[in-house]
Scaffold this motif. Structure first.
Motif, PDB file in Angstrom:
ATOM      1  N   LEU A  40       0.809  -1.214   0.000  1.00  0.00           N
ATOM      2  CA  LEU A  40       0.000   0.000   0.000  1.00  0.00           C
ATOM      3  C   LEU A  40       0.844   1.267   0.000  1.00  0.00           C
ATOM      4  N   ALA A  41       1.965   1.238   0.700  1.00  0.00           N
ATOM      5  CA  ALA A  41       2.804   2.437   0.836  1.00  0.00           C
ATOM      6  C   ALA A  41       4.259   2.016   1.024  1.00  0.00           C
ATOM      7  N   PRO A  42       4.921   1.578  -0.036  1.00  0.00           N
ATOM      8  CA  PRO A  42       6.332   1.177   0.102  1.00  0.00           C
ATOM      9  C   PRO A  42       7.197   2.308   0.628  1.00  0.00           C
ATOM     10  N   GLU A  43       6.789   3.566   0.388  1.00  0.00           N
ATOM     11  CA  GLU A  43       7.555   4.706   0.898  1.00  0.00           C
ATOM     12  C   GLU A  43       7.623   4.678   2.429  1.00  0.00           C
ATOM     13  N   LEU A  44       6.516   4.266   3.049  1.00  0.00           N
ATOM     14  CA  LEU A  44       6.489   4.153   4.504  1.00  0.00           C
ATOM     15  C   LEU A  44       7.229   2.917   4.984  1.00  0.00           C
ATOM     16  N   ASP A  45       7.004   1.804   4.321  1.00  0.00           N
ATOM     17  CA  ASP A  45       7.599   0.542   4.750  1.00  0.00           C
ATOM     18  C   ASP A  45       9.123   0.604   4.751  1.00  0.00           C
ATOM     19  N   LYS A  46       9.692   1.407   3.866  1.00  0.00           N
ATOM     20  CA  LYS A  46      11.154   1.518   3.772  1.00  0.00           C
ATOM     21  C   LYS A  46      11.792   2.170   4.989  1.00  0.00           C
ATOM     22  N   LEU A  47      11.006   2.837   5.815  1.00  0.00           N
ATOM     23  CA  LEU A  47      11.581   3.600   6.918  1.00  0.00           C
ATOM     24  C   LEU A  47      12.101   2.708   8.036  1.00  0.00           C
ATOM     25  N   TRP A  48      11.560   1.497   8.153  1.00  0.00           N
ATOM     26  CA  TRP A  48      12.026   0.617   9.223  1.00  0.00           C
ATOM     27  C   TRP A  48      13.431   0.102   8.905  1.00  0.00           C
ATOM     28  N   GLY A  49      14.280   0.142   9.919  1.00  0.00           N
ATOM     29  CA  GLY A  49      15.665  -0.290   9.747  1.00  0.00           C
ATOM     30  C   GLY A  49      16.595   0.812   9.293  1.00  0.00           C
ATOM     31  N   VAL A  50      16.050   2.012   9.043  1.00  0.00           N
ATOM     32  CA  VAL A  50      16.879   3.147   8.626  1.00  0.00           C
ATOM     33  C   VAL A  50      17.310   3.908   9.871  1.00  0.00           C
ATOM     34  N   PRO A  51      18.634   3.999  10.140  1.00  0.00           N
ATOM     35  CA  PRO A  51      19.095   4.660  11.365  1.00  0.00           C
ATOM     36  C   PRO A  51      19.119   6.174  11.244  1.00  0.00           C
ATOM     37  N   GLN A  52      19.035   6.827  12.409  1.00  0.00           N
ATOM     38  CA  GLN A  52      19.162   8.273  12.514  1.00  0.00           C
ATOM     39  C   GLN A  52      20.212   8.592  13.577  1.00  0.00           C
ATOM     40  N   PRO A  53      20.732   9.818  13.608  1.00  0.00           N
ATOM     41  CA  PRO A  53      21.756  10.163  14.616  1.00  0.00           C
ATOM     42  C   PRO A  53      21.191  10.030  16.032  1.00  0.00           C
ATOM     43  N   PRO A  54      21.815   9.219  16.895  1.00  0.00           N
ATOM     44  CA  PRO A  54      21.292   9.018  18.257  1.00  0.00           C
ATOM     45  C   PRO A  54      21.209  10.302  19.069  1.00  0.00           C
ATOM     46  N   ALA A  55      22.045  11.286  18.766  1.00  0.00           N
ATOM     47  CA  ALA A  55      22.010  12.533  19.530  1.00  0.00           C
ATOM     48  C   ALA A  55      20.675  13.245  19.369  1.00  0.00           C
ATOM     49  N   HIS A  56      20.094  13.150  18.191  1.00  0.00           N
ATOM     50  CA  HIS A  56      18.802  13.781  17.930  1.00  0.00           C
ATOM     51  C   HIS A  56      17.645  12.800  18.067  1.00  0.00           C
ATOM     52  N   HIS A  57      17.938  11.525  17.830  1.00  0.00           N
ATOM     53  CA  HIS A  57      16.886  10.502  17.835  1.00  0.00           C
ATOM     54  C   HIS A  57      17.353   9.317  18.685  1.00  0.00           C
ATOM     55  N   PRO A  58      17.132   9.384  20.007  1.00  0.00           N
ATOM     56  CA  PRO A  58      17.557   8.263  20.861  1.00  0.00           C
ATOM     57  C   PRO A  58      16.934   6.929  20.464  1.00  0.00           C
ATOM     58  N   ASP A  81      15.854   4.187  15.125  1.00  0.00           N
ATOM     59  CA  ASP A  81      15.165   3.666  13.944  1.00  0.00           C
ATOM     60  C   ASP A  81      14.100   4.648  13.451  1.00  0.00           C
ATOM     61  N   THR A  82      14.128   4.957  12.148  1.00  0.00           N
ATOM     62  CA  THR A  82      13.200   5.932  11.584  1.00  0.00           C
ATOM     63  C   THR A  82      11.758   5.449  11.645  1.00  0.00           C
ATOM     64  N   GLY A  83      11.543   4.163  11.429  1.00  0.00           N
ATOM     65  CA  GLY A  83      10.182   3.626  11.509  1.00  0.00           C
ATOM     66  C   GLY A  83       9.619   3.738  12.908  1.00  0.00           C
ATOM     67  N   LEU A  84      10.437   3.449  13.919  1.00  0.00           N
ATOM     68  CA  LEU A  84       9.987   3.582  15.299  1.00  0.00           C
ATOM     69  C   LEU A  84       9.673   5.038  15.613  1.00  0.00           C
ATOM     70  N   HIS A  85      10.513   5.942  15.126  1.00  0.00           N
ATOM     71  CA  HIS A  85      10.242   7.374  15.314  1.00  0.00           C
ATOM     72  C   HIS A  85       8.893   7.758  14.708  1.00  0.00           C
ATOM     73  N   LEU A  86       8.591   7.270  13.521  1.00  0.00           N
ATOM     74  CA  LEU A  86       7.312   7.568  12.883  1.00  0.00           C
ATOM     75  C   LEU A  86       6.152   7.137  13.767  1.00  0.00           C
ATOM     76  N   LEU A  87       6.222   5.931  14.318  1.00  0.00           N
ATOM     77  CA  LEU A  87       5.142   5.439  15.170  1.00  0.00           C
ATOM     78  C   LEU A  87       4.983   6.311  16.418  1.00  0.00           C
ATOM     79  N   MET A  88       6.102   6.743  16.985  1.00  0.00           N
ATOM     80  CA  MET A  88       6.051   7.582  18.180  1.00  0.00           C
ATOM     81  C   MET A  88       5.434   8.948  17.865  1.00  0.00           C
ATOM     82  N   VAL A  89       5.735   9.482  16.680  1.00  0.00           N
ATOM     83  CA  VAL A  89       5.174  10.763  16.280  1.00  0.00           C
ATOM     84  C   VAL A  89       3.658  10.645  16.103  1.00  0.00           C
TER      85      VAL A  89
END
Length: 408
Positions: A204-222, A225-233
């Motif tokens: 349905l949305a491969p653009e969204l599915d791709k976000l899991w497993g993509v790392p972000q800088p821990p200083a800004h995103h403890p 994982d980008t997918g986890l951040h999306l769910l938290m938002v």
């Protein structure tokens, strides 16, 4: 003729929740008998009637069978011989397949009450696999009843449906209808977790599915994982009771991070432009309403600038207000700030952080909006200026207003 209260009204009453809508099934009747009793026919695909006084929906008990792929590929049979149990058997989940008779007794042939007590979302029968919309509905119920788990056999069935291509037969209007409702539930993250677990999100949305497993800088995103951040938002949106445009914008705000080249990770330089482009593509595919689509692109493009605005001088903040068309669209600008606050708080351990950027830009807009445009324009005309020069004079006046705010 016998009538039974069915579906969500029975479920919610047993859960102690307010009953919003009451739907009824009628057994032992045909359309002629319903109309003779004063009911008003409104069903297009199968016999549904409105009660002449309460306007509640009454449907004749019916069975259905699959005739073609997709949501519309069904043939229905409604006759006085169809039993209540046969009607309930065609429903999606056991918790939605209960009825209540006029004496208040619960009819529960498929174990819905047990699954309510055990907090389980379970399909009634293998007929679940005949309708791909049921994948979306189950995911939406997971967002509403966040403490319910999906029965393992139901999740396995959903995976088989996705693998068989049933999800590809969904009409986009129904996809948006279900997803938008799920976004407005108490824990929208659960909807996307379920869709991802069964493989439907990748279709349905491969653009969204791709976000899991993509790392972000821990200083800004403890949470990293980008997918986890999306769910938290998304759950921050629910906590703050944000409206649908804000929730959809938050869903799309980081799509570009799924396309960050591997050699640039965990940083995501220039992801904002990619996110806006992908948000536009997703909105077009789902035929998203204009207010949601426009805000999603704006948030995707500008959210990092809003986050950084406390370090901006007056000129940079004025350019930000210009890009957001804050002068003509102050209501949309306020929704942008709301989405950015949800984004800032959708991070592990930072859920209660202050977000002074929101108030900073509100004050900027208020101060710059006090500029008397007519007076500035008249003064510029008196000096012989025209066209773009008048616009520059207005900008200089707005800049002075922001600088005065900084100096105060």
């Amino acid at each position: 003729m016998e009538r039974y209260l069915v579906g969500g009204a029975v479920r919610d009453a047993l859960l102690g929740l307010p009953v919003q809508d009451r739907d009824w099934v009628v057994v032992g009747a045909d359309p002629a008998a319903m109309q003779a009793a004063g009911f008003i026919s409104v069903g297009r695909d199968f016999p549904v009637f409105l009660h002449p006084q309460t306007q509640e929906e009454y449907a004749l008990a019916r069975t259905e069978r699959k005739t073609a792929p997709g949501y519309h590929g069904f043939a229905f049979q409604a006759s006085p011989e169809v039993t209540l149990e046969q009607d309930l058997a065609r429903r999606d989940l056991t918790i939605n397949a209960m009825a209540q008779d006029e004496s208040g007794a619960i009819i529960d042939p498929y174990g819905g009450r047990r699954d309510l007590e055990q907090r389980v979302l379970r399909h009634v029968s293998e007929a679940f696999a005949e309708d791909p919309v049921r994948i979306l509905r189950l995911a939406r119920f997971a967002a509403r009843f966040a403490d319910f788990s999906v029965a393992p056999e139901t999740l396995a069935l959903m995976r088989r449906m996705v693998e068989a291509g049933e999800i590809n037969a969904l009409v986009v209007e129904r996809v948006w209808q279900e997803l938008s409702r799920g976004l407005m539930e108490h824990k929208p993250s659960r909807m996307f977790e379920v869709l991802r677990d069964c493989g439907a999100l990748a279709r349905l949305a491969p653009e969204l599915d791709k976000l899991w497993g993509v790392p972000q800088p821990p200083a800004h995103h403890p949470e990293v994982d980008t997918g986890l951040h999306l769910l938290m938002v998304l759950d921050q949106c629910a906590t703050q009771r944000a409206p649908l445009p804000v929730r959809y914008a938050c869903l799309c705000h980081d799509l570009g991070k799924g396309e960050t080249p591997a050699d640039m990770l965990p940083r995501h330089i220039a992801h904002e432009g990619r996110s806006a482009r992908l948000a536009r593509r997703l909105s077009e595919r789902w035929r998203v309403p204009t207010d949601c689509r426009e805000l999603a692109e704006l948030v995707a493009r500008e959210h990092t600038h809003v986050h950084q605005c406390l370090s901006f001088g007056a000129e940079a903040r004025l350019r930000l207000l210009d890009r957001c068309d804050a002068w003509r669209r102050p209501e949309r600008f306020e929704l942008l700030l709301w989405a950015c606050e949800c984004d800032a708080r959708g991070r592990l351990g930072l859920e209660q952080r202050d977000y002074p950027q929101r108030e900073r830009l509100r004050r900027d807009l208020q101060a710059a909006s006090t500029v008397d445009l007519a007076a500035v324009s008249a003064a510029a005309l008196a000096e012989g200026k025209q066209g773009p020069e008048i616009g520059k004079a207005v900008q200089r006046a707005r800049l002075r207003a922001l600088q005065a705010l900084d100096d105060a």
